[in-house]
Write a protein that holds these residues in place. Structure first.
Motif, PDB file in Angstrom:
ATOM      1  N   TRP A 288      38.371  50.046  29.082  1.00 11.03           N
ATOM      2  CA  TRP A 288      38.015  49.428  27.804  1.00 11.03           C
ATOM      3  C   TRP A 288      38.756  48.102  27.610  1.00 11.03           C
ATOM      4  CZ3 TRP A 288      35.031  49.010  23.742  1.00 11.03           C
ATOM      5  CH2 TRP A 288      35.547  48.454  22.566  1.00 11.03           C
ATOM      6  N   SER A 289      40.034  48.076  27.906  1.00 11.64           N
ATOM      7  CA  SER A 289      40.827  46.863  27.696  1.00 11.64           C
ATOM      8  C   SER A 289      40.542  45.796  28.741  1.00 11.64           C
ATOM      9  CB  SER A 289      42.324  47.206  27.746  1.00 11.64           C
ATOM     10  OG  SER A 289      42.692  47.569  29.072  1.00 11.64           O
ATOM     11  N   GLY A 290      39.928  46.207  29.834  1.00  8.26           N
ATOM     12  CA  GLY A 290      39.722  45.262  30.931  1.00  8.26           C
ATOM     13  C   GLY A 290      40.939  45.097  31.813  1.00  8.26           C
ATOM     14  N   GLY A 291      42.015  45.789  31.479  1.00  7.96           N
ATOM     15  CA  GLY A 291      43.256  45.603  32.212  1.00  7.96           C
ATOM     16  C   GLY A 291      43.310  46.317  33.546  1.00  7.96           C
ATOM     17  N   VAL A 292      42.437  47.290  33.726  1.00 11.29           N
ATOM     18  CA  VAL A 292      42.425  48.048  34.985  1.00 11.29           C
ATOM     19  C   VAL A 292      41.012  48.034  35.543  1.00 11.29           C
ATOM     20  CG1 VAL A 292      42.794  50.284  36.089  1.00 11.29           C
ATOM     21  CG2 VAL A 292      44.314  49.530  34.242  1.00 11.29           C
ATOM     22  N   THR A 293      40.910  47.692  36.813  1.00  7.49           N
ATOM     23  CA  THR A 293      39.635  47.742  37.517  1.00  7.49           C
ATOM     24  C   THR A 293      39.808  48.533  38.812  1.00  7.49           C
ATOM     25  OG1 THR A 293      40.108  45.640  38.633  1.00  7.49           O
ATOM     26  CG2 THR A 293      38.827  45.545  36.595  1.00  7.49           C
ATOM     27  N   HIS A 294      38.717  49.026  39.311  1.00 15.13           N
ATOM     28  CA  HIS A 294      38.748  49.816  40.544  1.00 15.13           C
ATOM     29  C   HIS A 294      37.461  49.544  41.312  1.00 15.13           C
ATOM     30  CE1 HIS A 294      39.778  52.941  43.303  1.00 15.13           C
ATOM     31  NE2 HIS A 294      38.752  53.700  42.969  1.00 15.13           N
ATOM     32  N   TYR A 295      37.592  49.384  42.633  1.00 16.09           N
ATOM     33  CA  TYR A 295      36.446  49.060  43.472  1.00 16.09           C
ATOM     34  C   TYR A 295      36.398  49.967  44.688  1.00 16.09           C
ATOM     35  CZ  TYR A 295      36.625  44.583  40.939  1.00 16.09           C
ATOM     36  OH  TYR A 295      36.647  43.603  39.964  1.00 16.09           O
ATOM     37  N   ARG A 296      35.185  50.162  45.204  1.00 10.67           N
ATOM     38  CA  ARG A 296      35.106  50.809  46.507  1.00 10.67           C
ATOM     39  C   ARG A 296      35.603  49.801  47.544  1.00 10.67           C
ATOM     40  NH1 ARG A 296      31.369  53.634  47.464  1.00 10.67           N
ATOM     41  NH2 ARG A 296      31.417  53.677  49.756  1.00 10.67           N
ATOM     42  N   ASP A 297      36.127  50.313  48.635  1.00 13.89           N
ATOM     43  CA  ASP A 297      36.767  49.440  49.618  1.00 13.89           C
ATOM     44  C   ASP A 297      35.827  48.381  50.163  1.00 13.89           C
ATOM     45  OD1 ASP A 297      38.971  51.947  51.113  1.00 13.89           O
ATOM     46  OD2 ASP A 297      39.168  50.720  49.319  1.00 13.89           O
ATOM     47  N   SER A 298      34.574  48.724  50.363  1.00 13.64           N
ATOM     48  CA  SER A 298      33.655  47.812  51.047  1.00 13.64           C
ATOM     49  C   SER A 298      33.275  46.593  50.200  1.00 13.64           C
ATOM     50  CB  SER A 298      32.387  48.554  51.476  1.00 13.64           C
ATOM     51  OG  SER A 298      31.686  49.048  50.347  1.00 13.64           O
ATOM     52  N   VAL A 299      33.581  46.607  48.915  1.00 15.28           N
ATOM     53  CA  VAL A 299      33.230  45.450  48.077  1.00 15.28           C
ATOM     54  C   VAL A 299      34.462  44.696  47.585  1.00 15.28           C
ATOM     55  CG1 VAL A 299      31.149  46.668  47.318  1.00 15.28           C
ATOM     56  CG2 VAL A 299      33.167  46.617  45.827  1.00 15.28           C
ATOM     57  N   LYS A 300      35.642  45.209  47.878  1.00 18.78           N
ATOM     58  CA  LYS A 300      36.864  44.537  47.436  1.00 18.78           C
ATOM     59  C   LYS A 300      36.924  43.113  47.995  1.00 18.78           C
ATOM     60  CE  LYS A 300      39.780  48.614  46.794  1.00 18.78           C
ATOM     61  NZ  LYS A 300      40.932  49.391  47.299  1.00 18.78           N
ATOM     62  N   GLY A 301      37.269  42.174  47.124  1.00 19.65           N
ATOM     63  CA  GLY A 301      37.343  40.782  47.534  1.00 19.65           C
ATOM     64  C   GLY A 301      36.018  40.055  47.464  1.00 19.65           C
ATOM     65  N   ARG A 302      34.918  40.784  47.291  1.00 20.93           N
ATOM     66  CA  ARG A 302      33.596  40.165  47.188  1.00 20.93           C
ATOM     67  C   ARG A 302      32.981  40.356  45.806  1.00 20.93           C
ATOM     68  NH1 ARG A 302      29.496  42.029  50.113  1.00 20.93           N
ATOM     69  NH2 ARG A 302      30.272  44.173  50.260  1.00 20.93           N
ATOM     70  N   PHE A 303      33.206  41.504  45.197  1.00 22.04           N
ATOM     71  CA  PHE A 303      32.643  41.823  43.886  1.00 22.04           C
ATOM     72  C   PHE A 303      33.734  41.759  42.826  1.00 22.04           C
ATOM     73  CE2 PHE A 303      28.891  44.754  45.306  1.00 22.04           C
ATOM     74  CZ  PHE A 303      28.486  43.780  46.198  1.00 22.04           C
ATOM     75  N   THR A 304      33.345  41.323  41.632  1.00 16.62           N
ATOM     76  CA  THR A 304      34.267  41.297  40.499  1.00 16.62           C
ATOM     77  C   THR A 304      33.578  41.884  39.277  1.00 16.62           C
ATOM     78  OG1 THR A 304      35.350  39.298  41.341  1.00 16.62           O
ATOM     79  CG2 THR A 304      35.728  39.882  39.030  1.00 16.62           C
TER      80      THR A 304
END
Length: 120
Positions: free
Chosen positions: A53-69
């Motif tokens: 909700w705060s936007g302070g924490v995000t989590h990504y699957r490994d295959s999109v890290k560094g490419r998706f935001t």
């Protein structure tokens, strides 16, 4: 009830970019996480990204890290997924989801999905 409507999908060449949006409407929870899943042809649905909700924490699957935001605008009840350096394996229907609370729990509500096709 909450309605989620995705937009921004389409056809893009390898290495290109797309930005998905998901707008929520209706009576949402006081705080809620938002995120994205995807389902490729012949495969099971998989997690892509989530944001608190705060936007302070995000989590990504490994295959999109560094490419998706992933990002969000709470005033607009909207979550975004900026996708760069797209690959053919990113081709899928992308689903927006929302879950109550201040953490990263998702899945209370789902959108109908938007198609992303990456051509080589």
């Amino acid at each position: 009830q909450v309605q989620l409507v995705e937009s921004g999908g389409g056809l893009v060449q390898v290495g290109g970019s797309l930005k998905l949006s998901c707008a929520a409407s209706g009576r949402a929870f006081s705080t809620y996480a938002m995120g994205w899943f995807r389902r490729a042809p012949g495969k099971e649905r998989e997690f892509v990204a989530a944001i608190t909700w705060s936007g302070g924490v995000t989590h990504y699957r490994d295959s999109v890290k560094g490419r998706f935001t992933i990002s969000r605008d709470n005033a607009r009840m909207t979550v975004y997924l900026q996708m760069n350096s797209l690959k053919p394996e990113d081709t899928a229907v992308y689903y927006c989801t929302l879950g109550s609370g201040s953490g990263l729990r998702l899945g209370d509500y789902w959108g109908q999905g938007t198609q992303v096709t990456v051509s080589s």
